[in-house]
Design a protein around this motif. Sequence first.
Motif, PDB file in Angstrom:
ATOM      1  N   LYS A   1       5.503  28.630 -16.957  1.00 56.76           N
ATOM      2  CA  LYS A   1       4.437  29.457 -16.601  1.00 56.76           C
ATOM      3  C   LYS A   1       4.713  30.692 -15.483  1.00 56.76           C
ATOM      4  N   ILE A   2       4.034  32.025 -15.999  1.00 52.07           N
ATOM      5  CA  ILE A   2       4.377  33.133 -15.207  1.00 52.07           C
ATOM      6  C   ILE A   2       3.425  33.354 -13.841  1.00 52.07           C
ATOM      7  N   TYR A   3       3.952  33.363 -12.774  1.00 52.01           N
ATOM      8  CA  TYR A   3       3.195  33.671 -11.627  1.00 52.01           C
ATOM      9  C   TYR A   3       3.717  35.186 -11.053  1.00 52.01           C
ATOM     10  N   SER A   4       2.500  36.078 -10.934  1.00 48.47           N
ATOM     11  CA  SER A   4       2.512  37.162 -10.349  1.00 48.47           C
ATOM     12  C   SER A   4       1.828  37.573  -9.017  1.00 48.47           C
ATOM     13  N   LYS A   5       2.413  38.532  -8.355  1.00 44.59           N
ATOM     14  CA  LYS A   5       1.667  38.804  -7.099  1.00 44.59           C
ATOM     15  C   LYS A   5       1.428  37.913  -6.178  1.00 44.59           C
ATOM     16  N   SER A   6       0.478  37.869  -5.722  1.00 40.98           N
ATOM     17  CA  SER A   6       0.142  36.577  -4.582  1.00 40.98           C
ATOM     18  C   SER A   6       0.343  35.235  -5.204  1.00 40.98           C
ATOM     19  N   ASP A   7       0.196  34.910  -6.431  1.00 39.56           N
ATOM     20  CA  ASP A   7       0.545  33.649  -6.905  1.00 39.56           C
ATOM     21  C   ASP A   7       1.837  33.323  -7.014  1.00 39.56           C
ATOM     22  N   ALA A   8       2.481  34.365  -7.201  1.00 38.25           N
ATOM     23  CA  ALA A   8       4.109  34.214  -7.086  1.00 38.25           C
ATOM     24  C   ALA A   8       4.720  33.965  -5.657  1.00 38.25           C
ATOM     25  N   VAL A   9       4.215  34.834  -4.802  1.00 38.30           N
ATOM     26  CA  VAL A   9       4.297  34.512  -3.390  1.00 38.30           C
ATOM     27  C   VAL A   9       4.234  33.269  -2.792  1.00 38.30           C
ATOM     28  N   ILE A  10       3.003  32.745  -3.165  1.00 42.66           N
ATOM     29  CA  ILE A  10       2.335  31.214  -2.957  1.00 42.66           C
ATOM     30  C   ILE A  10       3.533  30.367  -3.440  1.00 42.66           C
ATOM     31  N   GLN A  11       3.810  30.528  -4.659  1.00 45.23           N
ATOM     32  CA  GLN A  11       4.730  29.590  -5.309  1.00 45.23           C
ATOM     33  C   GLN A  11       6.030  29.603  -4.682  1.00 45.23           C
ATOM     34  N   VAL A  12       6.717  30.637  -4.129  1.00 42.77           N
ATOM     35  CA  VAL A  12       7.955  30.709  -3.486  1.00 42.77           C
ATOM     36  C   VAL A  12       7.878  29.771  -2.409  1.00 42.77           C
ATOM     37  N   PHE A  13       6.546  30.023  -1.614  1.00 42.88           N
ATOM     38  CA  PHE A  13       6.600  29.271  -0.203  1.00 42.88           C
ATOM     39  C   PHE A  13       6.504  27.738  -0.731  1.00 42.88           C
ATOM     40  N   ILE A  14       5.780  27.399  -1.714  1.00 43.35           N
ATOM     41  CA  ILE A  14       5.664  26.052  -2.086  1.00 43.35           C
ATOM     42  C   ILE A  14       6.976  25.334  -2.506  1.00 43.35           C
ATOM     43  N   GLU A  15       7.845  26.123  -3.358  1.00 40.75           N
ATOM     44  CA  GLU A  15       9.083  25.774  -3.621  1.00 40.75           C
ATOM     45  C   GLU A  15      10.162  25.575  -2.277  1.00 40.75           C
ATOM     46  N   LEU A  16       9.991  26.137  -1.407  1.00 38.13           N
ATOM     47  CA  LEU A  16      10.695  26.126   0.008  1.00 38.13           C
ATOM     48  C   LEU A  16      10.397  24.835   0.530  1.00 38.13           C
ATOM     49  N   GLY A  17       9.126  24.203   0.494  1.00 37.12           N
ATOM     50  CA  GLY A  17       8.786  23.043   0.893  1.00 37.12           C
ATOM     51  C   GLY A  17       8.663  23.007   2.210  1.00 37.12           C
ATOM     52  N   GLY A  18       8.397  21.752   2.513  1.00 36.87           N
ATOM     53  CA  GLY A  18       8.293  21.673   4.392  1.00 36.87           C
ATOM     54  C   GLY A  18       6.986  22.299   4.682  1.00 36.87           C
ATOM     55  N   ILE A  19       6.919  22.887   5.850  1.00 38.02           N
ATOM     56  CA  ILE A  19       5.886  23.487   6.361  1.00 38.02           C
ATOM     57  C   ILE A  19       5.316  24.648   5.612  1.00 38.02           C
ATOM     58  N   TYR A  20       6.294  25.227   4.758  1.00 35.18           N
ATOM     59  CA  TYR A  20       5.885  26.458   3.925  1.00 35.18           C
ATOM     60  C   TYR A  20       4.990  26.100   2.852  1.00 35.18           C
ATOM     61  N   ASN A  21       4.771  24.434   2.468  1.00 33.24           N
ATOM     62  CA  ASN A  21       3.734  24.001   1.637  1.00 33.24           C
ATOM     63  C   ASN A  21       2.302  24.627   2.037  1.00 33.24           C
ATOM     64  N   LEU A  22       2.028  24.560   3.445  1.00 30.57           N
ATOM     65  CA  LEU A  22       1.016  24.932   3.908  1.00 30.57           C
ATOM     66  C   LEU A  22       0.310  26.304   3.226  1.00 30.57           C
ATOM     67  N   ILE A  23       1.282  27.247   2.824  1.00 28.85           N
ATOM     68  CA  ILE A  23       0.612  28.553   2.363  1.00 28.85           C
ATOM     69  C   ILE A  23       0.005  28.187   1.064  1.00 28.85           C
ATOM     70  N   GLY A  24       0.340  27.013   0.469  1.00 28.11           N
ATOM     71  CA  GLY A  24      -0.406  26.743  -0.722  1.00 28.11           C
ATOM     72  C   GLY A  24      -1.888  26.662  -0.498  1.00 28.11           C
ATOM     73  N   LEU A  25      -2.346  26.441   0.603  1.00 28.38           N
ATOM     74  CA  LEU A  25      -3.788  26.423   0.848  1.00 28.38           C
ATOM     75  C   LEU A  25      -4.524  27.776   0.740  1.00 28.38           C
ATOM     76  N   LEU A  26      -3.730  28.773   0.618  1.00 27.07           N
ATOM     77  CA  LEU A  26      -4.333  30.074   0.162  1.00 27.07           C
ATOM     78  C   LEU A  26      -4.916  30.095  -1.156  1.00 27.07           C
ATOM     79  N   LYS A  27      -4.628  29.046  -1.930  1.00 26.70           N
ATOM     80  CA  LYS A  27      -5.007  28.864  -3.395  1.00 26.70           C
ATOM     81  C   LYS A  27      -6.556  28.832  -3.421  1.00 26.70           C
ATOM     82  N   ILE A  28      -7.122  28.570  -2.186  1.00 25.35           N
ATOM     83  CA  ILE A  28      -8.627  28.362  -2.178  1.00 25.35           C
ATOM     84  C   ILE A  28      -9.406  29.795  -2.681  1.00 25.35           C
TER      85      ILE A  28
END
Length: 86
Positions: A21-48
């Motif tokens: 799957k290809i992620y770009s722009k904000s989706d890519a940034v969110i995916q990077v933070f999710i991959e970092l794990g830990g507290i960075y997973n909270l950035i995934g909440l921006l998907k709302i």
Amino acid sequence: MLIIGIDPGIKGAICILKDGKIYSKSDAVIQVFIELGGIYNLIGLLKIFPPSLRNIFYDFFASNRYKWFGKLDQCHLPPKEIADRF
């Protein structure tokens, strides 16, 4: 024309290919933070928020980042002791 499914109209945007799957722009940034794990997973909440809204902020940040943070003439090179990690 699409190159491996990426619209060339998004020049300069971050793009990530993960699990076919290809992620770009904000989706890519969110995916990077999710991959970092830990507290960075909270950035995934921006998907709302819809990508169109998130990308307005992405584009604003991208167009101003050099003004805010400056631009280096070259990339930072790690010290020899840790260069093998990169």
